[in-house]
Write an enzyme that holds these catalytic residues in place. Structure first.
Site, PDB file in Angstrom:
ATOM      1  N   PHE A   1      20.330 -60.364  -2.626  1.00 48.25           N
ATOM      2  CA  PHE A   1      19.839 -61.085  -3.814  1.00 48.25           C
ATOM      3  C   PHE A   1      18.348 -61.316  -3.598  1.00 48.25           C
ATOM      4  O   PHE A   1      17.942 -62.130  -2.772  1.00 48.25           O
ATOM      5  CB  PHE A   1      20.588 -62.407  -3.987  1.00 48.25           C
ATOM      6  CG  PHE A   1      20.430 -62.995  -5.363  1.00 48.25           C
ATOM      7  CD1 PHE A   1      21.539 -63.240  -6.161  1.00 48.25           C
ATOM      8  CD2 PHE A   1      19.164 -63.283  -5.885  1.00 48.25           C
ATOM      9  CE1 PHE A   1      21.403 -63.772  -7.442  1.00 48.25           C
ATOM     10  CE2 PHE A   1      19.017 -63.800  -7.165  1.00 48.25           C
ATOM     11  CZ  PHE A   1      20.133 -64.049  -7.943  1.00 48.25           C
TER      12      PHE A   1
ATOM     13  N   ASP B   1      13.782 -63.162 -10.285  1.00 47.79           N
ATOM     14  CA  ASP B   1      14.158 -64.573 -10.362  1.00 47.79           C
ATOM     15  C   ASP B   1      15.572 -64.847  -9.876  1.00 47.79           C
ATOM     16  O   ASP B   1      16.416 -63.959  -9.800  1.00 47.79           O
ATOM     17  CB  ASP B   1      14.071 -65.058 -11.810  1.00 47.79           C
ATOM     18  CG  ASP B   1      15.181 -64.474 -12.683  1.00 47.79           C
ATOM     19  OD1 ASP B   1      15.355 -63.241 -12.676  1.00 47.79           O
ATOM     20  OD2 ASP B   1      15.883 -65.250 -13.355  1.00 47.79           O
TER      21      ASP B   1
ATOM     22  N   LYS C   1      11.589 -59.800 -18.486  1.00 46.65           N
ATOM     23  CA  LYS C   1      10.376 -60.464 -18.046  1.00 46.65           C
ATOM     24  C   LYS C   1       9.922 -59.992 -16.670  1.00 46.65           C
ATOM     25  O   LYS C   1       8.764 -60.118 -16.302  1.00 46.65           O
ATOM     26  CB  LYS C   1      10.608 -61.993 -17.941  1.00 46.65           C
ATOM     27  CG  LYS C   1      11.061 -62.688 -19.171  1.00 46.65           C
ATOM     28  CD  LYS C   1      11.285 -64.195 -18.830  1.00 46.65           C
ATOM     29  CE  LYS C   1      12.136 -64.846 -19.865  1.00 46.65           C
ATOM     30  NZ  LYS C   1      12.467 -66.238 -19.456  1.00 46.65           N
TER      31      LYS C   1
ATOM     32  N   ASP D   1      19.026 -51.821 -10.775  1.00 49.94           N
ATOM     33  CA  ASP D   1      20.232 -52.270 -10.079  1.00 49.94           C
ATOM     34  C   ASP D   1      21.380 -51.341 -10.492  1.00 49.94           C
ATOM     35  O   ASP D   1      21.575 -50.287  -9.888  1.00 49.94           O
ATOM     36  CB  ASP D   1      20.467 -53.735 -10.456  1.00 49.94           C
ATOM     37  CG  ASP D   1      21.571 -54.383  -9.653  1.00 49.94           C
ATOM     38  OD1 ASP D   1      22.125 -53.733  -8.758  1.00 49.94           O
ATOM     39  OD2 ASP D   1      21.914 -55.554  -9.938  1.00 49.94           O
TER      40      ASP D   1
ATOM     41  N   LYS E   1      17.171 -50.407  -6.019  1.00 44.85           N
ATOM     42  CA  LYS E   1      18.253 -51.039  -5.226  1.00 44.85           C
ATOM     43  C   LYS E   1      19.571 -50.369  -5.608  1.00 44.85           C
ATOM     44  O   LYS E   1      20.054 -50.517  -6.728  1.00 44.85           O
ATOM     45  CB  LYS E   1      18.299 -52.539  -5.508  1.00 44.85           C
ATOM     46  CG  LYS E   1      19.234 -53.304  -4.586  1.00 44.85           C
ATOM     47  CD  LYS E   1      18.983 -54.799  -4.683  1.00 44.85           C
ATOM     48  CE  LYS E   1      19.627 -55.384  -5.905  1.00 44.85           C
ATOM     49  NZ  LYS E   1      20.702 -56.335  -5.628  1.00 44.85           N
TER      50      LYS E   1
ATOM     51  N   GLU F   1       9.507 -51.049 -14.452  1.00 43.26           N
ATOM     52  CA  GLU F   1      10.564 -52.027 -14.192  1.00 43.26           C
ATOM     53  C   GLU F   1      10.332 -52.730 -12.857  1.00 43.26           C
ATOM     54  O   GLU F   1       9.795 -52.127 -11.930  1.00 43.26           O
ATOM     55  CB  GLU F   1      11.916 -51.301 -14.089  1.00 43.26           C
ATOM     56  CG  GLU F   1      12.793 -51.390 -15.299  1.00 43.26           C
ATOM     57  CD  GLU F   1      13.403 -52.761 -15.521  1.00 43.26           C
ATOM     58  OE1 GLU F   1      12.846 -53.775 -15.066  1.00 43.26           O
ATOM     59  OE2 GLU F   1      14.451 -52.808 -16.161  1.00 43.26           O
ATOM     60  N   ASP F   2      10.787 -53.959 -12.758  1.00 43.96           N
ATOM     61  CA  ASP F   2      10.727 -54.616 -11.455  1.00 43.96           C
ATOM     62  C   ASP F   2      11.828 -54.091 -10.533  1.00 43.96           C
ATOM     63  O   ASP F   2      11.589 -53.828  -9.364  1.00 43.96           O
ATOM     64  CB  ASP F   2      10.803 -56.147 -11.592  1.00 43.96           C
ATOM     65  CG  ASP F   2      12.005 -56.609 -12.385  1.00 43.96           C
ATOM     66  OD1 ASP F   2      12.614 -55.790 -13.101  1.00 43.96           O
ATOM     67  OD2 ASP F   2      12.351 -57.800 -12.293  1.00 43.96           O
TER      68      ASP F   2
HETATM   69  C1  PRP Z   1      16.766 -57.353 -14.586  1.00 39.61           C
HETATM   70  C2  PRP Z   1      15.631 -56.432 -14.203  1.00 39.61           C
HETATM   71  C3  PRP Z   1      15.929 -55.188 -14.958  1.00 39.61           C
HETATM   72  C4  PRP Z   1      17.437 -55.177 -15.006  1.00 39.61           C
HETATM   73  C5  PRP Z   1      17.948 -54.250 -13.964  1.00 39.61           C
HETATM   74  O1  PRP Z   1      16.459 -57.973 -15.783  1.00 39.61           O
HETATM   75  O2  PRP Z   1      14.387 -56.982 -14.564  1.00 39.61           O
HETATM   76  O3  PRP Z   1      15.405 -55.218 -16.267  1.00 39.61           O
HETATM   77  O4  PRP Z   1      17.898 -56.501 -14.738  1.00 39.61           O
HETATM   78  O5  PRP Z   1      19.346 -54.271 -13.934  1.00 39.61           O
HETATM   79  P1  PRP Z   1      20.241 -53.025 -14.280  1.00 39.61           P
HETATM   80  O6  PRP Z   1      19.693 -51.830 -13.536  1.00 39.61           O
HETATM   81  O7  PRP Z   1      21.586 -53.449 -13.750  1.00 39.61           O
HETATM   82  O8  PRP Z   1      20.249 -52.816 -15.759  1.00 39.61           O
HETATM   83  P2  PRP Z   1      17.179 -59.293 -16.292  1.00 39.61           P
HETATM   84  O9  PRP Z   1      18.227 -58.931 -17.303  1.00 39.61           O
HETATM   85  O10 PRP Z   1      17.611 -60.126 -15.123  1.00 39.61           O
HETATM   86  O11 PRP Z   1      16.009 -60.013 -17.095  1.00 39.61           O
HETATM   87  P3  PRP Z   1      14.580 -60.530 -16.571  1.00 39.61           P
HETATM   88  O12 PRP Z   1      13.731 -59.295 -16.285  1.00 39.61           O
HETATM   89  O13 PRP Z   1      14.082 -61.305 -17.732  1.00 39.61           O
HETATM   90  O14 PRP Z   1      14.803 -61.361 -15.333  1.00 39.61           O
END
Ligand code: PRP
Length: 173
Positions: free
Chosen positions: A146, A153, A37, A97, A125, A93-94
C-alpha cells in the site's frame, strides 16, 4: 512507514525519463494529460524535465464497482479541454494497479481520434494487474504494498509527501 522511493532517486529517474520522452517526441508537440488526482505531482515534475514543447491538460476518471475485480468500469467525469483529435497524447498516471483506468483511457482517446496515445506511469505495480495495458514509459516498477506519497493517497491523506512510502499492515487498514 517504509521508504520505497526517496526524493533523490525520484529526481534522478525523472531526469532520465524526461530525456527519453523528449527524444521520442522530437519535432512534435504532444498533449500531456494527467489523470486526476494522483498524477498532479508527477505531471508537474515530469513536464519540467521535457525539452520539447507540450500542452498540458487533465482528465478525471470515476471508477465503479469493485476496484479489485477485472470488471471495474470507468467513466470520464472531467474530460480534457484541449481537442485531442489528431494530437499525440501522452497519458500520465501516478500508478497502474489493476490496469482498468489506463486501459479504458487508452481505448477511449484512441477512439476519439488521437493521432497516437502513449502511456507514462510513475509506478507500475503488477500484483493486482488484470488488464495487460501497454505501458510505454514507467518511471519505477514496484512489486506491491500500500503506497502513499508523491500524489498517492490513503483516504485522501499523504499525497503531499515528497517521497513514496509503503504502509505497514495496520497503517494500511
Ligand atoms: C488510482 C490511480 C489510478 C488508478 C489506478 O486512482 O491514481 O488512476 O487508481 O488503478 P487501476 O489500475 O486499478 O485502475 P484513484 O481512483 O485512487 O483516484 P485518485 O487518483 O484521485 O487518488
Amino acid at each position: 512507514m517504509q521508504l520505497i522511493l526517496s526524493e533523490e532517486v525520484i529526481r534522478a529517474r525523472l531526469r532520465a525519463l524526461g530525456g527519453q520522452i523528449s527524444g521520442d517526441y522530437r519535432g512534435k508537440t504532444p498533449v500531456v494529460i494527467g489523470i486526476l488526482k494522483g498524477a498532479f505531482i508527477f505531471v508537474a515534475d515530469l513536464v519540467r524535465q521535457l525539452s520539447v514543447e507540450v500542452e498540458v491538460d487533465f482528465i478525471r476518471v470515476a471508477s465503479y464497482g469493485d476496484a479489485t475485480s477485472s470488471s471495474g468500469r470507468c467513466t470520464i467525469s472531467k474530460p480534457a479541454e484541449i481537442p485531442l483529435a489528431g494530437r499525440d497524447v501522452l497519458l500520465v498516471e501516478d500508478i497502474v494497479d489493476t490496469g482498468n483506468t489506463l486501459d479504458f483511457l487508452r481505448e477511449t482517446l484512441a477512439a476519439a481520434g488521437a493521432a497516437s496515445v502513449r502511456t507514462c506511469v510513475f509506478i507500475d505495480k503488477a500484483e493486482r494487474r488484470c488488464r495487460q495495458v501497454a505501458i510505454d514509459y514507467a518511471a519505477f516498477t514496484v512489486e506491491g504494498g500500500f503506497l502513499v506519497g508523491y500524489g498517492l493517497d490513503r483516504a485522501e491523506r499523504q499525497r503531499h509527501l515528497p517521497a513514496v512510502y509503503a504502509l505497514a499492515g495496520e497503517e494500511a487498514e
